[in-house]
Design an enzyme around this catalytic site. Structure first.
Site, mmCIF file in Angstrom:
data_model
loop_
_atom_site.group_PDB
_atom_site.id
_atom_site.type_symbol
_atom_site.label_atom_id
_atom_site.label_comp_id
_atom_site.label_asym_id
_atom_site.label_seq_id
_atom_site.Cartn_x
_atom_site.Cartn_y
_atom_site.Cartn_z
ATOM 1 N N GLU A 376 0.839 -1.210 0.000
ATOM 2 C CA GLU A 376 0.000 0.000 0.000
ATOM 3 C C GLU A 376 0.872 1.257 0.000
ATOM 4 O O GLU A 376 1.736 1.416 0.859
ATOM 5 C CB GLU A 376 -0.882 0.040 1.256
ATOM 6 C CG GLU A 376 -1.845 -1.127 1.409
ATOM 7 C CD GLU A 376 -3.249 -0.808 0.913
ATOM 8 O OE1 GLU A 376 -3.480 0.300 0.391
ATOM 9 O OE2 GLU A 376 -4.115 -1.685 1.057
HETATM 10 ZN ZN LIG Z 1 -7.082 -1.058 -2.526
#
Ligand SMILES: [Zn+2]
Length: 412
Positions: A376
């Site tokens: 992320e």
């Molecule tokens: Zn996502």
């Protein structure tokens, strides 16, 4: 919510809406594509372009205009994507209020204008907003003129730009890169696969999977995946050795409908694709699954590692729990140490998970027994920092995977 151990019991992460693991088509409300003019002299907005999202437009008074932003369907995670063109019949300042249905403000508006003579929209700057916590709205001032500008939640990296972007980064157009149509999305857009390798047909070889853009607004994660591909195709000894040893199979744009339709999170079936890796009710997840599942029974190919790129409000890695045995084991833990060591000034968070949720990473684990990572990237990461971190991470990954493959070769 993640305490359950079996896949059957997983019902969603803390930020997921109810019923997220039911991935049979849900109804979506298509946004009418139109141009709207209000006030006098008129201020105009349009959502007639790929990646646009604007559901309505009103003049609140002479100087303030409200833009209504609604999701493709609800309930939905708080990732309110927006994108619109705006201009005025006369040069003037305007106050724009973003009013979200089913969400509160999240993305800092990016202003893009048409740049001559390059003939393309380029990101110019972020617009500071005044955020009203009570209503969840955000207000900003902008100078309008007859030439339209685009204001969007993140840079518009839509599907028409995908191939161009890969070419300009030198990923496609090389003898060791194949760019192929893996299948069609629900609305008939191509889901592209990029394969990078210099492995010979009869050579035993490990496979690295790179996935991205299951969630349309997650542009920084998508850009990180493209920078990875750029490093994997670069003309360095490391990248060459990697290509001669590994096969890279990448799907950087898994949800092309969602991206071009300006969706907040779902595909055209109204489903969060990263909750469909167990039931495979959606065409996009089936396409990616089918591009990898044959490897399980192939004598000369071995699934080795998988990365699924996303974006959120921080740089955070979601590895598989260290205690869970994978083969090879703990690649992610070793790699994260390298990434942090190479980028000491950047904050990274690590949060390990069990493998119960029906997400891409866990499908790779359950199907092949391999380690995999949800990677992320911070929504607000700067261009330069994104470039530095992604390049160094791609290089340390190549070194690590080559080492791990060497170890296996020695054992056999
Ligand atoms: Zn996502």
């Amino acid at each position: 919510m993640i305490s359950c151990k079996s896949t059957e019991e997983f019902s969603g992460f803390s930020y997921d809406p109810p019923d997220v693991t039911n991935t049979i088509d849900k109804e979506i409300s298509p946004q009418p594509r139109r141009t709207i003019g209000v006030g006098s002299p008129k201020v105009w907005v349009s959502n007639e372009f790929d990646g646009a999202r604007l559901n309505d437009f009103y003049a609140l008074n002479d100087s303030t205009f409200e833009i209504l932003i609604a999701p493709e369907n609800a309930p939905i995670n708080n990732s309110p994507w927006y994108g619109f063109k705006i201009w005025s019949d006369s040069v003037r300042m305007a106050k724009i209020q973003l009013n979200y249905q089913d969400a509160t403000h999240r993305y800092v508006p990016k202003l893009q204008s048409w740049v001559w003579p390059d003939s393309m929209w380029q990101e110019q700057f972020e617009l500071p907003v005044e955020y009203d916590t009570a209503s969840g709205t955000a207000t900003f001032d902008v100078l309008l003129a007859e030439d339209p500008i685009i204001i969007s939640a993140q840079p518009l990296n839509t599907t028409p730009l995908f191939k161009k972007e890969l070419s300009s980064r030198g990923v496609i157009g090389k003898k060791f890169t194949k760019f192929r149509e893996a299948g069609l999305s629900k609305k008939g857009r191509t889901v592209w696969e990029v394969e990078i390798t210099e492995v010979k047909k009869e050579q035993k070889a490990p496979v690295l999977a790179i996935l991205s853009r299951q969630h349309p607004p997650e542009v920084t994660g998508y850009l990180a995946s493209l920078i990875f591909l750029e490093e994997l195709t670069s003309d360095t000894d490391l990248a060459r050795e990697f290509r001669e040893t590994f096969i890279v199979k990448a799907f950087p744009m898994i949800n092309p409908d969602g991206v071009d339709l300006g969706h907040w999170r779902h595909n055209a079936g109204g489903i969060d694709l990263n909750r469909d890796w167990e039931n495979f009710n959606q065409p996009e997840t089936r396409i990616v699954r089918d591009a990898f599942s044959w490897i399980k029974d192939h004598e000369l190919r071995r699934m080795f590692y998988a990365i699924d790129f996303h974006s959120t409000n921080e740089n955070i890695f979601y590895p598989i729990n260290e205690e869970i045995q994978t083969n090879p084991d703990n690649i992610t833990q070793k790699w994260i140490k390298e990434i942090m060591g190479d980028n000491p000034d950047i904050k990274f968070t690590v949060e390990e998970f069990d493998t119960s949720s029906p997400i891409a990473k866990n499908w790779f684990y359950h199907t092949f027994g391999i380690d995999a990572l949800t990677y992320e990237v911070d929504d607000r990461i700067g261009e330069q920092q994104l470039d530095i971190v992604s390049r160094s991470a791609a290089r340390s990954l190549m070194r690590l995977l080559l080492d791990e493959w060497d170890k296996i070769a020695l054992e056999n």
